[in-house]
Design a protein around this motif. Sequence first.
Motif, mmCIF file in Angstrom:
data_model
loop_
_atom_site.group_PDB
_atom_site.id
_atom_site.type_symbol
_atom_site.label_atom_id
_atom_site.label_comp_id
_atom_site.label_asym_id
_atom_site.label_seq_id
_atom_site.Cartn_x
_atom_site.Cartn_y
_atom_site.Cartn_z
ATOM 1 N N UNK A 37 0.824 -1.208 0.000
ATOM 2 C CA UNK A 37 0.000 0.000 0.000
ATOM 3 C C UNK A 37 0.859 1.259 0.000
ATOM 4 N N UNK A 38 1.923 1.252 0.808
ATOM 5 C CA UNK A 38 2.841 2.396 0.830
ATOM 6 C C UNK A 38 3.460 2.601 -0.542
ATOM 7 N N UNK A 39 3.678 1.484 -1.253
ATOM 8 C CA UNK A 39 4.240 1.564 -2.600
ATOM 9 C C UNK A 39 3.220 1.852 -3.676
ATOM 10 N N UNK A 72 12.922 -1.897 -9.804
ATOM 11 C CA UNK A 72 12.068 -0.834 -9.301
ATOM 12 C C UNK A 72 11.120 -0.434 -10.434
ATOM 13 N N UNK A 73 9.815 -0.425 -10.158
ATOM 14 C CA UNK A 73 8.834 -0.076 -11.169
ATOM 15 C C UNK A 73 7.932 1.019 -10.610
ATOM 16 N N UNK A 74 7.562 1.958 -11.469
ATOM 17 C CA UNK A 74 6.735 3.073 -11.031
ATOM 18 C C UNK A 74 5.424 2.575 -10.448
ATOM 19 N N UNK A 75 4.993 3.224 -9.371
ATOM 20 C CA UNK A 75 3.768 2.835 -8.683
ATOM 21 C C UNK A 75 2.593 2.716 -9.647
ATOM 22 N N UNK A 76 1.832 1.618 -9.516
ATOM 23 C CA UNK A 76 0.683 1.377 -10.377
ATOM 24 C C UNK A 76 0.992 0.567 -11.605
ATOM 25 N N UNK A 117 6.770 10.801 -5.557
ATOM 26 C CA UNK A 117 7.277 9.771 -6.460
ATOM 27 C C UNK A 117 7.408 8.474 -5.671
ATOM 28 N N UNK A 118 6.778 7.416 -6.146
ATOM 29 C CA UNK A 118 6.798 6.129 -5.460
ATOM 30 C C UNK A 118 7.148 5.042 -6.460
ATOM 31 N N UNK A 119 8.088 4.177 -6.077
ATOM 32 C CA UNK A 119 8.433 3.019 -6.895
ATOM 33 C C UNK A 119 8.238 1.746 -6.078
ATOM 34 N N UNK A 120 7.667 0.730 -6.715
ATOM 35 C CA UNK A 120 7.527 -0.577 -6.101
ATOM 36 C C UNK A 120 8.756 -1.416 -6.430
ATOM 37 N N UNK A 121 9.182 -2.243 -5.462
ATOM 38 C CA UNK A 121 10.332 -3.107 -5.664
ATOM 39 C C UNK A 121 9.860 -4.537 -5.900
#
Length: 238
Positions: A60-62, A102-106, A135-139
């Motif tokens: 969720x934070x990501x 690392x991929x952009x959120x969403x 700016x948020x990236x998911x790992x």
Amino acid sequence: MQTKIAGTTMPVLEITLEAGERIIAEGGDVAWLTPGLEMETSTGFGSRGKGGFMSGLKRMVGGGQLFLTQYTASSSGGFVAFAAQLPGTIRELAIDSADEYMVQSGSYMVSTPDVEVSVGVQKKLGAGIFGGAGVVFQKLTGNGTAWVQLAGEIVEYELQAGQSLLIHPGHLALFDSTMELEFASIKGIKNKLFGDSMFLAHLHGPGHVWLQSMTPAKLAASIEPYLPDKSSSSSNDN
């Protein structure tokens, strides 16, 4: 397991599962599927056994969802399809200890069960970037395969040690997790968001980076003038 990416501007990912095979996706993202696939929703999927609820909070934070849905094929198998949410492309990523991303959120769509999705980078850059969300990236880590959706056309660069790129954060779609990422205020570029400076992502090699030509924020801004004026509609109703 067999996969097919169909279409062009708004592609569809179709995954055919043999008996007992499983995939994980964010809840509600499925487009269509054959009958007989078992569906189960939980916070624990994609956590590699490391505390399901806490892993869900990290997602969720990501920018992801608390709950993920697992699709399991019955003895007769079946297929499930996921449609891209923006014009662009769908990419398949092989993930292991040497290849984490690392991929952009969403952008995360689907993965095999042993891929973990968590928050990788979270940076506040001001109210003008991504509607104030920062700016948020998911790992993406673990061992398996993941599919991500990237917006617009994709340009790729292989940066060597000592090389770097300055990138508008909205165009930075995907990059190797080992790459160093900083954010810098660049003077001399006047813009409506920050006056006489602009925040750019400073990405350092070595590593591979995928840049997207479209950003969700710019797409939303281009559509906004054509949307009905809700305030005037409310006034007319009264």
